[in-house]
Design a protein around this motif. Structure first.
Motif, mmCIF file in Angstrom:
data_model
loop_
_atom_site.group_PDB
_atom_site.id
_atom_site.type_symbol
_atom_site.label_atom_id
_atom_site.label_comp_id
_atom_site.label_asym_id
_atom_site.label_seq_id
_atom_site.Cartn_x
_atom_site.Cartn_y
_atom_site.Cartn_z
ATOM 1 N N LEU A 63 -26.009 13.457 16.613
ATOM 2 C CA LEU A 63 -24.417 13.781 16.769
ATOM 3 C C LEU A 63 -23.986 14.275 17.988
ATOM 4 N N GLY A 64 -24.452 13.434 19.094
ATOM 5 C CA GLY A 64 -23.949 13.549 20.255
ATOM 6 C C GLY A 64 -22.377 13.037 20.587
ATOM 7 N N GLY A 65 -21.959 12.280 19.543
ATOM 8 C CA GLY A 65 -20.584 11.874 19.729
ATOM 9 C C GLY A 65 -19.477 12.972 19.626
ATOM 10 N N ASP A 105 -20.590 8.731 8.478
ATOM 11 C CA ASP A 105 -21.815 7.579 8.503
ATOM 12 C C ASP A 105 -22.902 8.207 8.958
ATOM 13 N N ASP A 106 -22.982 9.141 10.055
ATOM 14 C CA ASP A 106 -24.328 9.656 10.669
ATOM 15 C C ASP A 106 -24.789 10.703 9.692
ATOM 16 N N PHE A 225 -29.119 11.559 20.079
ATOM 17 C CA PHE A 225 -28.390 10.147 20.091
ATOM 18 C C PHE A 225 -26.987 10.321 19.817
ATOM 19 N N MET A 226 -26.102 9.368 20.375
ATOM 20 C CA MET A 226 -24.684 9.589 20.121
ATOM 21 C C MET A 226 -24.244 9.064 18.791
ATOM 22 N N GLY A 227 -25.190 8.439 17.989
ATOM 23 C CA GLY A 227 -24.729 8.144 16.597
ATOM 24 C C GLY A 227 -23.600 7.244 16.526
ATOM 25 N N ASP A 228 -23.238 6.843 15.422
ATOM 26 C CA ASP A 228 -22.069 6.073 15.157
ATOM 27 C C ASP A 228 -20.764 6.665 15.437
#
Length: 376
Positions: A63-65, A105-106, A225-228
């Motif tokens: 969930l880095g986004g 989506d994540d 991770f930055m994920g979608d």
């Protein structure tokens, strides 16, 4: 007093201080958002599960986004009133659409159709209400101005292409984030040259939001991770930068980049586009499968198979992309078709050189082994 100050304040008069403030705000928000993301991800088990295609073996928060998005929201909210408010609010609206789609989506998985429709909606909001679109091809193939309907459709295609290209390359630690950081630095330079302080501010803020993420994305412990969520927002931002740059250069023919804008834009996003077209070609022509069928034919997978680490793979790819951008700047006064041929040729050669070098080494090693076997 304050109102008068704000009325006559021009960020271009204090451009260095202004950009430093935007960078520090984004950096601060991003850095301080990640602890909460880690805590929630671990507590609620919101992790990426390693699969057959994964290059990682451990469950990792994805969930880095969220931190990247929050940083940009704060910068636009605090500094946007002194910039091009209409464009920034619509940009924020488009980012918000993709943020919630990416987040779903994540967490739950979203169908490709819904993601595609969300990308079209986010792009249309900016294209229609700001009239920021690719209005021509700058004389490439003899085409200068496009019909309005075709201009809108082609601009939509560019948005969807770049958004999904950045999503596809997010398979190695630091790659998508580092390429995005380089792209934002390149666009900061370009927007400062064209005095587009609004876009330069967002580009610098994106750099500030990415630095804390990259520190954790490269880490062995507390990796994220930055994920979608992140890849779609970054892809959307960069596609808007590309379209904005091309649109402004086409409209103002006195622009210093009028003769080179499409080549410079292509140089900045060269690797994601090259990798996407290459993978689609392999899937369709050689494997007879859907171009959206997941596999391990990306260039970064090739680097890993050669024995490169994640950091080495990312470093090598980013350095080549930086070289291409610098060369594009040096070629910017050449005839535009010559610029295009040089960029495509040099870019393809540079990315192929690594694999060719290892192929030659392996061939020599095999020849040496065969020679020794013959002597024995």
């Amino acid at each position: 007093m304050i109102q008068e100050l704000l009325t006559y304040f021009n960020p271009l008069d204090y451009v260095v201080i202004w950009l430093v403030v935007a960078f520090l705000i984004a950096l601060y928000v991003s850095f301080n958002t990640f602890p909460a993301i880690f805590m929630i991800s671990v507590k609620k088990q919101l992790m990426d599960e390693p699969g057959s295609r994964s290059v990682h073996s451990k469950r990792t928060p994805t969930l880095g986004g969220i931190a990247i998005f929050m940083s940009l929201v704060v910068v636009i909210t605090t500094l946007g009133a002194l910039l091009n408010t209409k464009v920034l609010l619509l940009l924020l609206g488009g980012m918000s659409i993709l943020f919630f789609l990416g987040l779903k989506d994540d967490l739950l998985v979203l169908s490709p159709k819904k993601k595609f429709l969300g990308q079209l909606l986010a792009a249309l909001v900016l294209i229609i209400f700001t009239d920021t679109r690719i209005v021509g091809f700058f004389g490439i193939f003899g085409i200068t101005t496009l019909p309005y309907w075709f201009s809108v459709l082609f601009t939509l295609f560019v948005y969807v292409l770049i958004i999904n290209a950045y999503n596809l390359i997010d398979g190695v630690d630091g790659l998508a984030g580092s390429l995005a950081l380089f792209a934002c630095a390149a666009f900061t330079y370009i927007f400062l040259k064209t005095q587009d302080i609004s876009m330069a501010t967002i580009a610098v803020a994106t750099i500030g939001s990415l630095i804390p993420f990259l520190r954790l994305n490269f880490a062995k412990k507390r990796k994220i991770f930055m994920g979608d969520t992140g890849s779609m927002i970054i892809g959307f931002l960069l596609s808007f930068f590309v379209v904005r740059f091309l649109s402004e250069a086409q409209i103002y023919r006195t622009s210093i980049f009028y003769n080179s804008a499409p080549i410079l834009a292509l140089a900045i996003v060269f690797f994601p586009l090259l990798d996407t077209f290459r993978v689609f070609f392999i899937r369709i022509v050689f494997h007879r499968k859907s171009p959206f069928h997941a596999d391990q034919n990306h260039l970064h997978h090739g680097f890993l198979r050669l024995g490169y680490s994640h950091i080495q793979t990312t470093t090598c790819i980013v350095i080549i992309n930086v070289i291409l951008f610098v060369l594009a700047l040096l070629f910017k006064d050449f005839e535009i078709h010559l610029q295009l041929i040089l960029l495509l040729s040099i870019g393809t050669i540079l990315y192929s050189t690594v694999f060719l070098y290892h192929w030659i080494l392996n061939s020599k090693s095999k020849s040496e082994i065969n020679r020794r076997d013959t002597l024995i």
